[in-house]
Each structure stands twice: as structure tokens, then as C-alpha cells.
Scaffold this active site. Structure first.
Site, PDB file in Angstrom:
ATOM      1  N   LYS A 250       0.831  -1.214   0.000  1.00 31.79           N
ATOM      2  CA  LYS A 250       0.000   0.000   0.000  1.00 31.79           C
ATOM      3  C   LYS A 250       0.861   1.257   0.000  1.00 31.79           C
ATOM      4  O   LYS A 250       0.498   2.266  -0.604  1.00 31.79           O
ATOM      5  CB  LYS A 250      -0.957   0.004   1.198  1.00 31.79           C
ATOM      6  CG  LYS A 250      -2.065  -1.021   1.032  1.00 31.79           C
ATOM      7  CD  LYS A 250      -3.347  -0.605   1.701  1.00 31.79           C
ATOM      8  CE  LYS A 250      -4.453  -1.569   1.333  1.00 31.79           C
ATOM      9  NZ  LYS A 250      -5.575  -1.534   2.243  1.00 31.79           N
TER      10      LYS A 250
ATOM     11  N   LYS B 108      -3.792 -10.079  -7.744  1.00 31.95           N
ATOM     12  CA  LYS B 108      -4.903 -10.548  -6.910  1.00 31.95           C
ATOM     13  C   LYS B 108      -6.156  -9.739  -7.240  1.00 31.95           C
ATOM     14  O   LYS B 108      -6.063  -8.537  -7.481  1.00 31.95           O
ATOM     15  CB  LYS B 108      -4.497 -10.339  -5.450  1.00 31.95           C
ATOM     16  CG  LYS B 108      -5.379 -10.986  -4.431  1.00 31.95           C
ATOM     17  CD  LYS B 108      -5.050 -10.447  -3.054  1.00 31.95           C
ATOM     18  CE  LYS B 108      -5.428  -9.003  -2.940  1.00 31.95           C
ATOM     19  NZ  LYS B 108      -5.584  -8.425  -1.646  1.00 31.95           N
TER      20      LYS B 108
ATOM     21  N   LYS C 231     -10.425  -4.644  -4.919  1.00 32.01           N
ATOM     22  CA  LYS C 231     -11.356  -3.524  -5.088  1.00 32.01           C
ATOM     23  C   LYS C 231     -10.641  -2.356  -5.750  1.00 32.01           C
ATOM     24  O   LYS C 231     -11.192  -1.676  -6.601  1.00 32.01           O
ATOM     25  CB  LYS C 231     -11.884  -3.051  -3.733  1.00 32.01           C
ATOM     26  CG  LYS C 231     -12.681  -4.086  -2.969  1.00 32.01           C
ATOM     27  CD  LYS C 231     -13.209  -3.484  -1.663  1.00 32.01           C
ATOM     28  CE  LYS C 231     -13.671  -4.525  -0.683  1.00 32.01           C
ATOM     29  NZ  LYS C 231     -12.770  -4.711   0.455  1.00 32.01           N
TER      30      LYS C 231
END
Ligand code: TYM
Length: 325
Positions: A112, A192, A195
Site C-alpha cells: 500500500k 490478486k 477492489k
């Protein structure tokens, strides 16, 4: 006494079939056996940039999709993290026993931080401590999650152990529960399903949109022409067939793809029909639920009320053991 189960989902975008196969399907399956608490983790979601005006809609959406997928609020608790202030209170306490070095090792933080270079905030760094607090506040023992969350649950276990050693036996060590599909790849076949990456099929996607997304999804990249034999073992969509198609269809595709009797388009059509069939009832139920936001709010507030009682009692015990009276 049933064992307590806790799990959570971020209201950070559309709930997708990766969330469903990796976690939600297990949540629904485990409702009978466990005392279940499911949380919409809005405090986690604000660690990345978001639009405040959108957040309420996202929270209600996440609640509606999960209820539509089978989280019956009469048989489990579903609530919003920020409605129970004790989550952040316990997180602060757990911060004081969590080594920085452990947090620096978290792969989700590293990923992130790369994705959001302009906003590497302290909340993103201590995110796993809040996640540990979520679980430990309710003394949750089983935590059904996808593979990407395993490292966070391992840390939650270490934090529980450390607290127990320092202040006396308080928390059970939570255990992750993985589904048979702990890591669903995105339609790009490379990353992966997520969202934030937009490589997903949402749980409430319309039939037209499911087909549109599948028609451009990556299959076996070595299969350049319709007449080339394919290899289901390296085809991401074959993995989805295993979760959505009937056994005879899966067995047949496994043969006729290899012999090039079937092309990717035909194979995708079968998959599309099966995904539509599996998701239609979820989408219909979702559409009913989302029309009635008052009813959804009532469900979430009733859930938070039950959680508050448990949270208060854990915090009283924690503070007493820590000498914070
Ligand atoms: P979140 O919102 O990213 O995802 C919700 C659940 O879906 C699983 N999942 C997947 N499983 C398989 N394949 C995929 N492609 C896939 N993508 C997501 C996730 O592993 C997760 O189980 N940090 C958590 C939320 C959280 C939480 C908690 C979970 C906060 N506190 C306490 C358990 C216990 C998260 O971001 O999940």
C-alpha cells in the site's frame, strides 16, 4: 457455548467474487457453528484517500451486499467499526506493546505504501494493530479470511500473547480460517482480485457487465489462435470454473480445452452463464435492501449496541489488569 468468530471487510469499493470465495462464503457457512460478529471496517478504509461524501453510501452498500450474500442479521451481528469507539481505544493500548519492526515487515503495508506514495500515513502503518484490536476486543477465536490477511492474524496472535504475558491471561489467540479459494486472481490474470485495481467482478454485477468483463479477461496467454490447444492449469478462468461451474462442465472443459475442441469465447460463455446464475439471487436481494436505507441503519445500530456491551466488558478487564483504574 459457541466459539466466537470475528471478521471484517473494508467499505472501500465494490464487494467482489474474490471477497466472496475467499471469505464471505465461509462466513455464511460458519454462522450456525459459531457466535459470529462481522464488521464493516470504516476506520481501516480511511487510511487511503477517499471521498467523504461517498463513505456513507459505501458503508450501506457493504452492509447490503453482505446481508444479501447470506449474513442474516437475525443469526449474526453485523455492525460498523466506528460505531464502537472501543476499537480505537484498545488499538492505542495494543500499539504500546507492538514492535515497530513487526509492522515494518507487513507485506500489505509495503504494497500500500508503494501504491499510495503521496499518503503514507501513520494509520496505514499501524493498520494491523487496529485489526488485532477488532478481533481481541471480542475475544474472537476464529477469523475466516483470505490469504492476504494471514500475516495480520499472525501478528494479532503475537500481540495477544504479549499482552497476556505482560498483564495476565486475557485474550485467546485468534486462528485464521482459510477457504478453498484463499487467493482469487483478478481478470487480468496477473494480480490478486482487488477492489482498488478494478480487475474484479462485483457480487452485484449485472449479467451484461459480467459478460463484458469476462469477454476481455486474460486466459492461457500461450494460446494465441483458436486452433491452439489450451492449458487449463495456467488459465485463470478455469480456476473460476472450478468455483462456479458444474462438475461435468469442469471435467469436459479440462479435456476439450486441451484438444482445442472448445475456444476461449465459448468457454467464457459457459462461465458467464454460471456466474450470472450464482449471483442473481444476491443481486436481487441487494436491490431490495439498498432501497431501504433506514432498515439497514437500524440493523447496523442494533449490531453496534450488542457489540458495545461486549467491548465495554473487555475494556474494563483490560484497564483493570493494566492498572488504569
Ligand atoms: P478486505 O476488505 O480487503 O477483504 C475482505 C475479505 O476478503 C478477502 N479477500 C480475498 N480472498 C481471496 N481472493 C481475493 N482476491 C481476495 N481479496 C480479498 C480478504 O482476505 C478478507 O478476508 N484488513 C481486512 C479487514 C479487517 C479484518 C479485521 C479482517 C479489518 N479488521 C479483523 C478480519 C479480522 C481487509 O482489508 O479485508
Amino acid at each position: 457455548m459457541k466459539k466466537r468468530l470475528f471478521s471484517g471487510i473494508q467499505p472501500s469499493g465494490d464487494v467482489h467474487i474474490g471477497n466472496y470465495l475467499g471469505a464471505i462464503k465461509n462466513w455464511v457457512r460458519m454462522i450456525e457453528q459459531y457466535e459470529c460478529i462481522f464488521c464493516i471496517v470504516d476506520y481501516h478504509a480511511i487510511t487511503i484517500e477517499y471521498e467523504p461524501k461517498e463513505m456513507q453510501r459505501r458503508i450501506l452498500n457493504a452492509a447490503a451486499v453482505n446481508i444479501a450474500a447470506g449474513l442474516d442479521p437475525n443469526r449474526c451481528i453485523i455492525f460498523v467499526q466506528s460505531h464502537v469507539a472501543e476499537h480505537t481505544e484498545l488499538a492505542w493500548i495494543l500499539n504500546t506493546i507492538t514492535p515497530m519492526g513487526h509492522l515494518e515487515r507487513m507485506t500489505q503495508f509495503k504494497d500500500k505504501a508503494k501504491q499510495h506514495r503521496e499518503n503514507i500515513n501513520a494509520g496505514l502503518f499501524t493498520y494491523p494493530v487496529l485489526q488485532a484490536a477488532d478481533i481481541l476486543l471480542y475475544k474472537g477465536k476464529a477469523v475466516p479470511i483470505g490469504e492476504d490477511q494471514v500475516q495480520h492474524i499472525e501478528l494479532a496472535r503475537e500481540i495477544a500473547r504479549k499482552f497476556n504475558m505482560r498483564y495476565g491471561e486475557t485474550f485467546p489467540e485468534p486462528q485464521e480460517v482459510l477457504s478453498e479459494a484463499p487467493r482469487i486472481m483478478g481478470l487480468d490474470g496477473k494480480t490478486k482480485m482487488s477492489k482498488s485495481l478494478g480487475n474484479y467482478i462485483s457480487l452485484v454485477e449485472t449479467p451484461e457487465s459480467i459478460w463484458k468483463k469476462l469477454s476481455t479477461a486474460v486466459t492461457d496467454e500461450n494460446r494465441k489462435r483458436r486452433t491452439d490447444p489450451g492449458n487449463p492449469e495456467i488459465c485463470n478462468l478455469f480456476t473460476l470454473h472450478k468455483h462456479f461451474s458444474k462438475k461435468e462442465q469442469i471435467d469436459r472443459i479440462n479435456v476439450v480445452c486441451r484438444s482445442a475442441e472448445i475456444g476461449c469465447i465459448e468457454c467464457k460463455k459457459i462461465l458467464s452463464e454460471n456466474i450470472v446464475e450464482a449471483l442473481t439471487h444476491i443481486r436481487c436481494k441487494y436491490e431490495q435492501l439498498i432501497k431501504n436505507s433506514d432498515q439497514l441503519s437500524d440493523i447496523l445500530h442494533a449490531g453496534a449496541k450488542k457489540c458495545k456491551d461486549i467491548a465495554n466488558s473487555t475494556m474494563a478487564e483490560v484497564k483493570k489488569k493494566m492498572g488504569l483504574v
